[in-house]
Design a protein around this motif. Structure first.
Motif, mmCIF file in Angstrom:
data_model
loop_
_atom_site.group_PDB
_atom_site.id
_atom_site.type_symbol
_atom_site.label_atom_id
_atom_site.label_comp_id
_atom_site.label_asym_id
_atom_site.label_seq_id
_atom_site.Cartn_x
_atom_site.Cartn_y
_atom_site.Cartn_z
ATOM 1 N N PHE A 286 0.844 -1.186 0.000
ATOM 2 C CA PHE A 286 0.000 0.000 0.000
ATOM 3 C C PHE A 286 0.884 1.242 0.000
ATOM 4 N N ALA A 287 0.628 2.140 -0.959
ATOM 5 C CA ALA A 287 1.434 3.360 -1.099
ATOM 6 C C ALA A 287 2.903 2.958 -1.107
ATOM 7 N N SER A 288 3.698 3.496 -0.185
ATOM 8 C CA SER A 288 5.101 3.092 -0.071
ATOM 9 C C SER A 288 5.378 2.502 1.306
ATOM 10 N N CYS A 289 4.337 1.923 1.910
ATOM 11 C CA CYS A 289 4.438 1.386 3.275
ATOM 12 C C CYS A 289 4.829 -0.089 3.216
ATOM 13 N N ASN A 290 6.095 -0.389 3.457
ATOM 14 C CA ASN A 290 6.567 -1.770 3.330
ATOM 15 C C ASN A 290 5.943 -2.697 4.366
ATOM 16 N N TYR A 291 5.376 -2.128 5.432
ATOM 17 C CA TYR A 291 4.752 -2.966 6.457
ATOM 18 C C TYR A 291 3.309 -3.335 6.091
ATOM 19 N N MET A 292 2.833 -2.883 4.916
ATOM 20 C CA MET A 292 1.499 -3.257 4.441
ATOM 21 C C MET A 292 1.613 -3.889 3.054
ATOM 22 N N PRO A 293 2.041 -5.155 2.954
ATOM 23 C CA PRO A 293 2.161 -5.804 1.641
ATOM 24 C C PRO A 293 0.800 -5.964 0.961
ATOM 25 N N LYS A 294 0.810 -5.760 -0.347
ATOM 26 C CA LYS A 294 -0.424 -5.865 -1.133
ATOM 27 C C LYS A 294 -0.791 -7.323 -1.358
ATOM 28 N N LEU A 295 -2.066 -7.640 -1.189
ATOM 29 C CA LEU A 295 -2.574 -8.975 -1.487
ATOM 30 C C LEU A 295 -2.838 -9.100 -2.981
ATOM 31 N N ASN A 296 -2.523 -10.254 -3.531
ATOM 32 C CA ASN A 296 -2.734 -10.513 -4.963
ATOM 33 C C ASN A 296 -4.166 -10.993 -5.158
ATOM 34 N N THR A 297 -5.084 -10.065 -5.360
ATOM 35 C CA THR A 297 -6.503 -10.438 -5.446
ATOM 36 C C THR A 297 -6.877 -11.067 -6.784
ATOM 37 N N ALA A 298 -5.889 -11.230 -7.677
ATOM 38 C CA ALA A 298 -6.115 -12.039 -8.874
ATOM 39 C C ALA A 298 -5.939 -13.524 -8.578
ATOM 40 N N ASN A 299 -5.373 -13.838 -7.423
ATOM 41 C CA ASN A 299 -5.135 -15.213 -7.007
ATOM 42 C C ASN A 299 -6.419 -15.786 -6.388
ATOM 43 N N GLU A 300 -6.880 -16.928 -6.885
ATOM 44 C CA GLU A 300 -8.148 -17.480 -6.412
ATOM 45 C C GLU A 300 -8.105 -17.886 -4.944
ATOM 46 N N GLN A 301 -6.927 -18.327 -4.460
ATOM 47 C CA GLN A 301 -6.828 -18.675 -3.039
ATOM 48 C C GLN A 301 -6.990 -17.431 -2.176
ATOM 49 N N VAL A 302 -6.428 -16.314 -2.612
ATOM 50 C CA VAL A 302 -6.598 -15.056 -1.888
ATOM 51 C C VAL A 302 -8.069 -14.641 -1.924
ATOM 52 N N GLN A 303 -8.694 -14.794 -3.067
ATOM 53 C CA GLN A 303 -10.107 -14.465 -3.166
ATOM 54 C C GLN A 303 -10.939 -15.287 -2.186
ATOM 55 N N GLU A 304 -10.675 -16.589 -2.125
ATOM 56 C CA GLU A 304 -11.421 -17.448 -1.206
ATOM 57 C C GLU A 304 -11.181 -17.026 0.244
ATOM 58 N N PHE A 305 -9.946 -16.692 0.571
ATOM 59 C CA PHE A 305 -9.588 -16.250 1.919
ATOM 60 C C PHE A 305 -10.375 -15.002 2.305
ATOM 61 N N LEU A 306 -10.422 -14.024 1.409
ATOM 62 C CA LEU A 306 -11.089 -12.760 1.704
ATOM 63 C C LEU A 306 -12.609 -12.900 1.698
ATOM 64 N N LEU A 307 -13.139 -13.713 0.793
ATOM 65 C CA LEU A 307 -14.583 -13.926 0.764
ATOM 66 C C LEU A 307 -15.059 -14.611 2.039
ATOM 67 N N ASP A 308 -14.267 -15.526 2.537
ATOM 68 C CA ASP A 308 -14.601 -16.206 3.788
ATOM 69 C C ASP A 308 -14.707 -15.193 4.935
ATOM 70 N N ILE A 309 -13.797 -14.220 4.946
ATOM 71 C CA ILE A 309 -13.835 -13.174 5.975
ATOM 72 C C ILE A 309 -15.102 -12.334 5.838
ATOM 73 N N ALA A 310 -15.400 -11.920 4.610
ATOM 74 C CA ALA A 310 -16.562 -11.060 4.380
ATOM 75 C C ALA A 310 -17.845 -11.734 4.848
ATOM 76 N N LEU A 311 -17.990 -13.020 4.543
ATOM 77 C CA LEU A 311 -19.207 -13.745 4.899
ATOM 78 C C LEU A 311 -19.238 -14.088 6.383
ATOM 79 N N TYR A 312 -18.058 -14.310 6.960
ATOM 80 C CA TYR A 312 -17.960 -14.663 8.379
ATOM 81 C C TYR A 312 -18.616 -13.607 9.263
ATOM 82 N N TRP A 313 -18.313 -12.327 8.999
ATOM 83 C CA TRP A 313 -18.816 -11.271 9.876
ATOM 84 C C TRP A 313 -20.297 -11.003 9.664
ATOM 85 N N ILE A 314 -20.809 -11.348 8.496
ATOM 86 C CA ILE A 314 -22.261 -11.257 8.286
ATOM 87 C C ILE A 314 -22.950 -12.376 9.056
ATOM 88 N N ARG A 315 -22.407 -13.595 8.937
ATOM 89 C CA ARG A 315 -23.019 -14.750 9.614
ATOM 90 C C ARG A 315 -22.894 -14.643 11.135
#
Length: 542
Positions: A286-315
């Motif tokens: 993120f920006a030039s902040c090395n302590y915040m690495p960017k997630l590769n949201t083109a990666n399907e495993q990353v997508q599954e990881f993040l979708l699980d989080i999104a649905l978790y807090w709704i459920r």
């Protein structure tokens, strides 16, 4: 007629369904053109022989263009149409062939504009509660400290001191719970919380664990109680989804730091080399902040990881929406999956992107519902704070912004004057309370939801981050109670159906800005300048 200004695009912000059998059609023309515009339309398969015609209204106007608009209720949801333009008594026709002096209806199937079919799953639906919502954005560490039993060793500032990038004041979820009555009395109907998950920072935008609430703020029991009590008061809860990047202390990134290319998580990030090297910052972040690495949201495993989080807090907690941090740097493909899965689980869960610029490519019904409307923020700064606009220029800018999107998106926009990422609006207008009240009045009357940054109602000051993240002053002897009561009164307008659902017209007259809303038989008019506002409400004749 200025043909260069003429524009219509089918199946776009210029032609879109607003109901199962209702569409909006827009035509852009040069502002100075003195013409009459007519919509010529009919059922797609009968258009060559059967047409109806109605005059269109120049409903919006910016510095360059007029936008003619017409809403149509359809008997047949397969529509064909062209435009007839009258200039100096002469008719011209605008179709897929451009502007022509004549039009051959028998051959219309070659070149009419069309809405081929209104498919229900293509039509963007409005999250109804957003149209009347008044959000209150809370930077959790600075709102109120309610938990007296927690470990307070991390707190390194006195409540009310000027914050630094690394200062902690102790605000928490129990503090918000304790102040729910205050928020209800203020007129708030939704709370947007900056991130609450496990993180070392005070802002929590560098998250280590997305399913753990940071102990500085509380625990799952506290959060569930907050949601339950807020819902009992008719207040929705929206969380911050930081899915563009994470903390370098998240276990997956630590694994890559240790194992490099051999890590199963190597492709979760975008790394130039065998190992991520923070001192060289050889990975996207993120920006030039090395302590915040960017997630590769083109990666399907990353997508599954993040979708699980999104649905978790709704459920698990029943949240009502997600605000998407740095959303324009995340892949469209991911947001399309995100919308499908979130809406399947909770249809009225709102999705609000943090896009500071024109976000039309994200707002076509397949990704977000709306964005944080920083274009509105900038217009308000130009008018109220910087005197860059007069009333006419302000009306033109607001109309131009409205024409970026469909009606549904405009009705769900998160309009704001300031946030944790900007200077405080009260400071920007030179601590002029009349200007702040006039701006809040505009924010309420304008289409979309309203977002009040915590403390605006008591005239909190602040410069840029971190100064915009000061502690809320709960000493009521410091408050301007007359100002607070006037804010409460203005916020009540949002409950009116004419404000929630009414068609909008924005214009200027005699150095005043007008926002007019019409719904059924009611007309609401806000008349304002930089320091004053007046409201008129009347019943229209049938």
């Amino acid at each position: 007629m200025n043909q260069h200004a003429l524009l219509h695009i089918p199946d776009s912000r210029y032609c879109f369904a607003v109901g199962k059998d209702e569409i909006v059609i827009r035509l852009r023309m040069a502002k100075d053109d003195q013409v009459k515009v007519f919509l010529v339309y009919g059922p797609k398969y009968q258009f060559q022989m059967q047409q109806s015609e109605m005059e269109m209204t120049a409903h919006y106007e910016d510095n360059l263009y007029k936008y003619y608009e017409k809403r149509l209720k359809l008997d047949d949801v397969r529509l064909a149409y062209i435009f007839r333009v009258e200039e100096d008594g002469k008719s011209l026709y605008y179709s897929e062939d451009g502007l022509t002096e004549s039009y051959s209806f028998p051959e219309a199937f070659y070149n009419f504009f069309q809405m081929p079919y209104i498919n229900e799953n293509d039509r963007m639906e409005t999250v109804d509660w957003m149209q009347g919502a008044i959000f209150y954005q809370i930077f959790v560490d600075r709102f109120f400290a309610g938990d007296t039993q927690k470990d307070r060793s991390y707190i390194n500032m006195q409540w009310g001191d000027k914050p630094t990038p690394k200062s902690f004041a102790g605000g928490d979820l129990r503090g918000i719970i304790e102040k729910l009555d205050y928020l209800e009395n203020l007129g708030i109907s939704a709370i947007y919380l900056t991130p609450i998950f496990l993180s070392k920072s005070n802002h929590k935008y560098d998250i280590e664990d997305y399913k753990t609430i940071d102990p500085m703020f509380g625990n799952m029991q506290d959060f569930r109680e907050l949601v339950e009590l807020a819902h009992a008061k008719g207040i929705r809860i929206v969380l911050d989804a930081v899915f563009n990047h994470c903390s370098m202390d998240m276990k997956q990134f630590r694994d890559v730091m240790e194992k490099g290319r051999k890590s199963e998580y190597y492709d979760w990030f975008i790394i130039d080399g065998d190992y991520p090297e923070p001192e060289k910052c050889n990975y996207e972040c993120f920006a030039s902040c090395n302590y915040m690495p960017k997630l590769n949201t083109a990666n399907e495993q990353v997508q599954e990881f993040l979708l699980d989080i999104a649905l978790y807090w709704i459920r698990e907690a029943g949240i009502d929406g997600w605000r998407l941090d740095v959303s324009d740097e995340v892949s469209h493909d991911f947001w399309r999956r995100f919308r499908r899965e979130v809406k399947a689980l909770k249809k009225d869960c709102v999705i609000v992107g943090e896009n500071w610029h024109d976000a039309y490519s994200y707002l076509m019904g397949d990704q977000y519902d709306s964005i944080m409307n920083y274009a509105f923020t900038k217009a308000c700064l130009d008018y109220f704070a910087h005197d860059n606009f007069d009333a006419k220029q302000m009306a033109e800018k607001l109309n131009s912004n409205l024409m970026r999107n469909t009606a549904q998106v405009n009705d769900m926009m998160l309009n704001l004057l300031d946030s944790h990422d900007t200077h405080r609006f009260f400071s920007e207008v030179g601590k002029n309370k009349k200007k702040l009240l006039s701006a809040i009045a505009l924010e309420i009357a304008f289409p979309g939801a309203t977002c009040i940054y915590y403390g605006t109602e008591i005239c909190m000051e602040g410069g840029y981050d971190p100064d915009s993240r000061r502690c809320f002053d709960w000493d009521q002897s410091h408050w301007d109670m007359d100002f607070l009561r006037e804010v409460q009164s203005i916020l009540q307008w949002k409950k009116k159906d004419v404000i929630r659902y009414g068609i909008v017209r924005v214009y200027a007259k005699d150095d005043y800005l007008y926002v007019e809303r019409r719904y059924q038989k009611t007309k609401f008019i806000l008349k304002l300048n930089r320091e004053n506002y007046e409201v008129y409400e009347e019943e229209m004749k049938s």
